[in-house]
Design an enzyme around this catalytic site. Structure first.
Site, PDB file in Angstrom:
ATOM      1  N   CYS A   1       0.828  -1.203   0.000  1.00  0.00           N
ATOM      2  CA  CYS A   1       0.000   0.000   0.000  1.00  0.00           C
ATOM      3  C   CYS A   1       0.866   1.258   0.000  1.00  0.00           C
ATOM      4  CB  CYS A   1      -0.924   0.029   1.210  1.00  0.00           C
ATOM      5  SG  CYS A   1      -2.036  -1.377   1.261  1.00  0.00           S
TER       6      CYS A   1
ATOM      7  N   ASP B   1       2.774   2.336   2.488  1.00  0.00           N
ATOM      8  CA  ASP B   1       3.186   2.857   3.794  1.00  0.00           C
ATOM      9  C   ASP B   1       3.156   1.816   4.903  1.00  0.00           C
ATOM     10  OD1 ASP B   1       0.430   3.118   3.589  1.00  0.00           O
ATOM     11  OD2 ASP B   1       0.532   5.302   3.454  1.00  0.00           O
TER      12      ASP B   1
ATOM     13  N   CYS C   1       5.089   8.109   2.451  1.00  0.00           N
ATOM     14  CA  CYS C   1       5.265   9.442   1.886  1.00  0.00           C
ATOM     15  C   CYS C   1       5.545  10.463   2.988  1.00  0.00           C
ATOM     16  CB  CYS C   1       4.036   9.831   1.087  1.00  0.00           C
ATOM     17  SG  CYS C   1       2.545   9.875   2.085  1.00  0.00           S
TER      18      CYS C   1
ATOM     19  N   CYS D   1      -2.956   8.500   6.123  1.00  0.00           N
ATOM     20  CA  CYS D   1      -1.697   8.522   6.877  1.00  0.00           C
ATOM     21  C   CYS D   1      -1.974   8.758   8.366  1.00  0.00           C
ATOM     22  CB  CYS D   1      -0.763   9.624   6.362  1.00  0.00           C
ATOM     23  SG  CYS D   1      -0.228   9.379   4.662  1.00  0.00           S
TER      24      CYS D   1
END
Lengths: 407, 134
Positions: free
Chosen positions: B37, B39, B63, B106
């Site tokens: 994915c 992350d 990221c 995130c």
């Protein structure tokens, strides 16, 4: 010598306008402003002469006859006109089209648009090297196949398809062959006659020309075939693309084509390839766990696409803001899906997230490449120090053995 | 993508980046996300007998937003109680860093990382309680 920042290493996205091209364009924005279609005064004649000269220059770049060049707004329009125009005109023969999963969106979406008109599309897989084989095309051809669209060089991984071989297959089976050659112009020698190409999409801004102008090569002669226009109006460009010709843009395209042809023989591509190789050698000397995406052998001289394992692409881009490049990571786009090109050639989705594309260009220098090597090395090391994946791998853990929770 | 100054600052100067001994009894480790994915976050909390988080460390593959979210979380929980840490919602992280809509996941991941680290700590504590002391 101090390097001027930021450094532009994204020449697959677009290229800077060559100052020589600009110089040739400028008079056609000022004193020579005539409409090329005005046949009754010198303003028109001057404009028309410039347009015809540009047509010759573009034709010379790909080994075509000037009469076979149709000016468009760019390669996206050229892909649309070539694919949709040829498919519609020849739909009585059949409604099957062959293309590949690695094509540019302008090709893929033109094909998808035709699906709603009852066309059936075969999307060929590439091999792990990112190449489409002539045998694959031949195997996919059916009695109702009207068109095959395969790009010359891929815009992400720079791989170069065997266009002449695919062209021979298409000609043998009487299938119209459309080639998006945007990335290859001025980087690979092109001969549309020898390669049996029927339609070719061309853009100016990937070869140091202006944005907003392109061309479609439409072969004349036997075996005859025709295409249908998408834009109707004053019947410009043999009725295939109406609209007043943007003379200064066309002059820019012609001029860019002239210098692109020179680049094939004056050593420019050798110099660019040496810079690209320097970049790769520098990075792979400094860093482990790097992977090249796509064939290294059949690749544009200016392209480097590689994965920096365990470092997410967008995070790396944020760290190397002094270098303009591109990432195949999902996080650089709104889609949250990593590069469809890398996925199509079977790159692990994990590695696709860590991929970067560098495109070296006419104006890059050795100092810039050395700066890029240093900066990228430093940031990859830093981000790997921060990466739990790199840590696990250093501990000897196989990442595939971990039960990850997809989210 | 346009990011807030705070996000960029956390990315450039991440707080508490590193690792704690994952085998230590007083350290809870949360490893969330998936490489596929794009992350993966590892959050480690060192918790004392009073339930106070004495130290927090992170490592993140992801990221800039993911890195900043995890860095921020370590700052938020350090010196605080388990109860406080459990109460942290992803919206607090998203708001603090002004995450763009496509990056909200995130902050969700960062919240999950806290919960996973605490769960791991509790599991260790329960195992310790179950093991007769010598």
């Amino acid at each position: 010598m101090a390097v001027k920042l930021p450094i532009y290493l994204d020449n697959h996205a677009t290229t800077p306008l060559d100052p020589r091209v600009l110089d040739e364009m400028l008079p056609y924005l000022t004193q020579h402003f005539g409409n090329a279609a005005s046949r009754n005064h010198s303003f028109g004649w001057t404009a028309n002469e410039a347009v015809e000269r540009a047509r010759e220059q573009v034709a010379a770049l790909i080994g075509a006859d000037p009469k076979e060049i149709i000016f468009t707004s760019g390669a996206t329009e050229s892909d649309n006109l070539g694919i949709i125009g040829a498919a519609r005109f020849n739909s009585k023969k059949g409604k099957h089209i062959i293309t590949s999963k690695l094509e540019h969106k302008a090709v893929l979406d033109s094909c998808h648009a035709l699906e709603s008109e009852g066309f059936e599309i075969t999307f060929l897989d590439s091999d792990p090297d990112g190449l489409v084989k002539p045998e694959q095309v031949e195997a996919a051809i059916r009695p109702d196949t009207v068109l095959c669209a395969i790009m010359m060089a891929n815009n992400e991984i720079g791989t170069i398809n065997p266009i002449a071989e695919i062209g021979a297959v298409c000609r043998r089976h009487n299938v119209i062959f459309h080639v998006d050659a945007v990335q290859a112009l001025g980087r690979v020698a092109i001969d549309v006659v020898a390669m049996n190409v029927d339609l070719m999409a061309i853009s100016a801004h990937k070869m140091y020309g202006p944005k907003g102008i392109g061309a479609l090569y439409v072969r004349r002669g036997r075996p005859r075939f025709r295409i249908e226009p998408l834009i109707h109006g004053g019947g410009h460009e043999r009725g295939l693309r109406s609209g007043t010709l943007p003379v200064h843009q066309i002059v820019g395209l012609g001029s860019a084509a002239k210098y692109a042809l020179e680049a094939l023989t004056n050593g420019e591509n050798d110099r660019i390839k040496a810079l690209r190789d320097r970049l790769w050698e520098g990075l792979s000397k400094n860093l482990d766990h790097l992977f090249i995406n796509g064939s290294w052998e059949h690749r544009l001289p200016n392209n480097l696409n590689c994965s920096f394992a365990y470092v997410e692409g967008e995070a790396l881009m944020m760290g190397i803001k002094a270098i303009a490049c591109s990432s195949g990571s999902a996080c650089t786009s709104a889609s949250l899906e990593p590069s469809y090109v890398l996925r199509a050639l079977g790159v692990d989705v994990e590695l696709a997230h860590t991929s970067m594309r560098f495109g070296v260009g006419r104006f890059n220098t050795e100092e810039e490449i050395d700066f890029a090597i240093e900066l990228i090395t430093e940031k990859v090391r830093w981000l790997r120090q921060m990466s739990p994946l790199y840590e696990l791998v250093q501990e000897g853990v196989d990442l595939k053995s971990i039960q990850w929770a997809a989210h | 993508m346009a990011y807030s100054d705070k996000l960029i600052e956390h990315y450039e100067n991440p707080r508490n980046m590193g690792s704690l001994d994952k085998n230590a009894e007083d350290v809870g480790t949360g490893l969330v996300g998936a490489p596929a994915c794009g992350d993966v976050m590892k959050l480690q909390l060192k918790i004392n007998d009073d339930g106070i988080i004495e130290d927090a460390k992170f490592k993140t593959f992801g990221c800039g937003s993911a890195i900043a979210s995890s860095s921020l979380v370590t700052e938020m929980v350090k010196g605080k109680s388990i109860d406080f840490a459990e109460g942290i919602k992803n919206t607090m992280i998203a708001e603090e860093l002004a995450l763009p809509p496509v990056k909200i996941h995130c902050s969700v991941l960062a919240e999950d990382a806290i919960k996973a680290a605490i769960a791991d700590y509790r599991k260790k504590q329960a195992e310790r309680a179950a093991t007769p002391s010598e």
